[in-house]
Design a protein around this motif. Structure first.
Motif, PDB file in Angstrom:
ATOM      1  N   LEU A 193     -19.906   0.753 -17.264  1.00  0.00           N
ATOM      2  CA  LEU A 193     -20.482  -0.420 -17.935  1.00  0.00           C
ATOM      3  C   LEU A 193     -20.576  -1.600 -16.982  1.00  0.00           C
ATOM      4  O   LEU A 193     -21.570  -2.334 -16.972  1.00  0.00           O
ATOM      5  CB  LEU A 193     -19.631  -0.794 -19.152  1.00  0.00           C
ATOM      6  N   GLU A 194     -19.544  -1.807 -16.184  1.00  0.00           N
ATOM      7  CA  GLU A 194     -19.552  -2.930 -15.262  1.00  0.00           C
ATOM      8  C   GLU A 194     -20.634  -2.778 -14.199  1.00  0.00           C
ATOM      9  O   GLU A 194     -21.299  -3.758 -13.819  1.00  0.00           O
ATOM     10  CB  GLU A 194     -18.185  -3.072 -14.596  1.00  0.00           C
TER      11      GLU A 194
ATOM     12  N   ARG B 132     -23.880  -3.707 -15.921  1.00  0.00           N
ATOM     13  CA  ARG B 132     -23.980  -5.153 -16.135  1.00  0.00           C
ATOM     14  C   ARG B 132     -24.227  -5.887 -14.822  1.00  0.00           C
ATOM     15  O   ARG B 132     -24.990  -6.860 -14.764  1.00  0.00           O
ATOM     16  CB  ARG B 132     -22.698  -5.665 -16.788  1.00  0.00           C
ATOM     17  N   LYS B 133     -23.589  -5.406 -13.759  1.00  0.00           N
ATOM     18  CA  LYS B 133     -23.777  -6.035 -12.458  1.00  0.00           C
ATOM     19  C   LYS B 133     -25.233  -5.926 -12.012  1.00  0.00           C
ATOM     20  O   LYS B 133     -25.829  -6.903 -11.520  1.00  0.00           O
ATOM     21  CB  LYS B 133     -22.862  -5.367 -11.437  1.00  0.00           C
TER      22      LYS B 133
ATOM     23  N   ARG C 207     -27.341  -8.303 -13.994  1.00  0.00           N
ATOM     24  CA  ARG C 207     -27.131  -9.693 -13.566  1.00  0.00           C
ATOM     25  C   ARG C 207     -27.899  -9.994 -12.284  1.00  0.00           C
ATOM     26  O   ARG C 207     -28.516 -11.061 -12.148  1.00  0.00           O
ATOM     27  CB  ARG C 207     -25.631  -9.962 -13.357  1.00  0.00           C
TER      28      ARG C 207
END
Length: 323
Positions: free
Chosen positions: A8-9, A12-13, A16
């Motif tokens: 997930l990170e 999301r990164k 972004r």
């Protein structure tokens, strides 16, 4: 972090990074954008997109977007253009060259030929000092700090901002041309919006084997006509064929609950004279809205002179995907 949280990170990164890249391009948007839009607005020819690799994929998408929003456009692969497809491009066209590095050999090879034809060139590149940017009439620079790829290698942020910038140009052109929802529908007749705006009541209404009887008929005759019509409704008309009343399966159920002998009942005594009608030239979607509004299954269709033309039923609207 759990394995799922790591995934997930990473997602999301990436989002972004791409979002920040678009924000950066938006802040730098200026006169070159206006010049590019004006070039496209003023051209008497087509808008030609070209590129190779991922830039080529972006070009294909943008060509499709422009074509569907009122600006005739198509994609030419840069390599194919250098081997004959350049003949598809005419002096009145605008050529949009896409290359993030601005040093694509395939694009640079055809630029002199385009210049000889006096074709105006818009560059979409990530480097203001590139060969492509210097050769173009208008250069749109999409600077990014990094790709969203974990290795900072695969074209991700760069393709995203290029596509977003192309969409921004298309939107500005649409606004300047006052391109309407109706215009869009004409380019998308098979889509939901096309059906909503282009399809008329006359395109979906029934005109054959309609369940119609004389208002002077017996209720039994009306019920037989309703059964044959298979629409759950029968229309009572006068001697001139003008609708006077309507009778539905629901009305029949109410009568039967009162144990009335339908053989002794006249149709005109039980039919409802509150006819819900719609003009044949109106949109099919407006018929759907009227059906929802009045909570009925069908509408009487009349022409501009208010003559009876047919029946539009909810079943027909659903079948034609008018929703």
């Amino acid at each position: 972090m759990t394995p799922d949280e790591v995934l997930l990170e990473e997602g999301r990164k990436a989002l972004r990074i791409e979002r920040d890249s678009i924000d950066s391009v938006e802040k730098e948007l200026g006169q070159p954008f206006v010049d590019a839009v004006k070039l496209i607005l003023n051209t008497k020819g087509n808008v030609i997109f070209s590129g190779v690799g991922k830039s080529g994929h972006v070009g294909r998408k943008l060509a499709a977007t422009f074509s569907s929003t009122g600006t005739t456009s198509f994609f030419v692969h840069s390599d194919e253009a250098a081997h004959g497809d350049l003949g598809m491009i005419k002096p009145d066209d605008v050529f949009v060259a896409i290359s993030f590095s601005g040093e694509s050999d395939e694009l640079l090879t055809i630029l002199p030929a385009l210049k000889n034809l006096n074709i105006r060139i818009i560059a979409m590149t990530g480097r203001a000092e590139s060969s492509l940017a210097r050769a173009a009439d208008v250069s749109l620079v999409t600077k990014i700090t990094r790709e969203a790829c974990p290795l900072n290698l695969a074209p991700t942020s760069s393709t995203t901002v290029t596509m977003a910038l192309g969409d921004a140009i298309a939107s500005a052109v649409m606004g300047a041309k006052k391109f309407s929802r109706e215009d869009f529908a004409r380019s998308h007749p098979a889509g939901a919006l096309g059906r909503r705006l282009l399809m008329r009541v006359q395109d979906v209404m029934r005109t054959q084997n309609l369940p119609i009887v004389s208002s002077q008929a017996s209720l039994m005759d009306a019920v037989e006509a309703m059964s044959k019509g298979k629409l759950g409704v029968v229309i009572g008309v006068d001697s001139s064929g003008i609708p006077e009343g309507i009778f539905t399966e629901g009305d029949l159920c109410k009568i039967l609950r009162n144990t009335i002998d339908i053989n002794k009942v006249s149709f005109k005594d039980v039919m409802s004279r509150e006819l819900k009608s719609i003009y044949s030239h109106l949109s099919a979607h407006s018929a759907l809205e009227e059906i929802k509004k009045y909570k009925v299954n069908q509408l009487i269709v009349i022409d501009s002179d208010k003559n009876f033309s047919g029946i539009v039923h909810i079943q027909d609207l659903i079948a034609r995907k008018v929703c």
